[in-house]
Scaffold this motif. Sequence first.
Motif, PDB file in Angstrom:
ATOM      1  N   PHE A 124       0.920  -1.216  -0.020  1.00 24.21           N
ATOM      2  CA  PHE A 124       0.120  -0.155  -0.105  1.00 24.21           C
ATOM      3  C   PHE A 124       1.007   1.168  -0.101  1.00 24.21           C
ATOM      4  N   ILE A 125       0.806   2.107  -1.005  1.00 25.63           N
ATOM      5  CA  ILE A 125       1.521   3.367  -1.084  1.00 25.63           C
ATOM      6  C   ILE A 125       1.239   4.247  -0.044  1.00 25.63           C
ATOM      7  N   GLY A 126       2.211   4.512   0.888  1.00 26.78           N
ATOM      8  CA  GLY A 126       1.946   5.548   2.105  1.00 26.78           C
ATOM      9  C   GLY A 126       2.413   4.770   3.316  1.00 26.78           C
ATOM     10  N   ASN A 127       2.187   5.637   4.349  1.00 24.06           N
ATOM     11  CA  ASN A 127       2.574   5.080   5.707  1.00 24.06           C
ATOM     12  C   ASN A 127       1.188   4.610   6.628  1.00 24.06           C
ATOM     13  N   PHE A 128       0.982   3.626   7.097  1.00 26.26           N
ATOM     14  CA  PHE A 128      -0.248   3.274   7.605  1.00 26.26           C
ATOM     15  C   PHE A 128       0.313   2.837   9.047  1.00 26.26           C
ATOM     16  N   GLU A 130      -0.140   5.120  11.682  1.00 29.61           N
ATOM     17  CA  GLU A 130      -1.116   5.883  12.606  1.00 29.61           C
ATOM     18  C   GLU A 130      -2.130   6.247  11.632  1.00 29.61           C
ATOM     19  N   LYS A 131      -2.503   5.735  10.362  1.00 26.81           N
ATOM     20  CA  LYS A 131      -3.611   6.277   9.703  1.00 26.81           C
ATOM     21  C   LYS A 131      -4.041   5.009   9.012  1.00 26.81           C
ATOM     22  N   LEU A 132      -5.328   4.667   8.940  1.00 25.33           N
ATOM     23  CA  LEU A 132      -6.073   3.646   8.195  1.00 25.33           C
ATOM     24  C   LEU A 132      -5.704   3.858   6.645  1.00 25.33           C
ATOM     25  N   ALA A 133      -5.820   2.655   5.897  1.00 18.96           N
ATOM     26  CA  ALA A 133      -5.556   2.937   4.454  1.00 18.96           C
ATOM     27  C   ALA A 133      -7.177   3.023   4.193  1.00 18.96           C
ATOM     28  N   SER A 134      -7.529   3.680   2.823  1.00 21.68           N
ATOM     29  CA  SER A 134      -8.681   4.185   2.704  1.00 21.68           C
ATOM     30  C   SER A 134      -9.633   2.921   2.315  1.00 21.68           C
ATOM     31  N   TYR A 177      -2.433  -3.250   9.617  1.00 21.31           N
ATOM     32  CA  TYR A 177      -2.550  -4.642   9.974  1.00 21.31           C
ATOM     33  C   TYR A 177      -3.711  -4.837  10.468  1.00 21.31           C
ATOM     34  N   GLY A 178      -4.336  -3.893  11.479  1.00 27.04           N
ATOM     35  CA  GLY A 178      -5.632  -4.382  11.807  1.00 27.04           C
ATOM     36  C   GLY A 178      -6.608  -4.382  10.879  1.00 27.04           C
TER      37      GLY A 178
END
Length: 190
Positions: A124-128, A130-134, A177-178
Amino acid sequence: MLDTRWAIIFLFSYVCIAQGDEECPTIIKRNQWSTKEAKSVNYLILPIPYVIIHHTVTPECSSKMQCNTRVENIRYHHMDTLGWHDIGFSFLIGGDGNIYEGCGWNREGAHAIGYNKKSVGIAFIGNFQEKLASDNMINAAHKLIVCGKSQGILRDDVRVVGARQVTNTASPGIELYGQIQNWPEWVSKP
């Protein structure tokens, strides 16, 4: 005879996925975001038993143009800076909801030592952390997994794990991960 069988399986899976079908999402092919080919190729044995989920810890992207640039930058880092034979991930999921082909379904990536020969790596492109993926990203990745199973590329009982489960890393980030733990294919022990 064995080589012919694998060539037929590869050709069938490539044609079905490249053209798309009702179960398979559209995949932005490698030649649509890069002109650089792999330096060498090791093929995976189908069907593949694992899918490993990663995040790229790069800036996110929200348009096809931005995501093309992000994926090319990742390829450049993997191949030109680190000297790898190819981009390390099989597929990358952009914030635009598109799936970008990395090394693809049947080529060995460099995303999880000890699992590269028996897994597809989806990043997934980005840093997850502290943030949920869309939802668009989550849905695209899961559709890709369902597609791989329907095409016989992934095992029917494919096991999805976060990179942190197979190597010493924080990837795919605590929030992503969650999210993947809600998928029916996710397993707590690889």
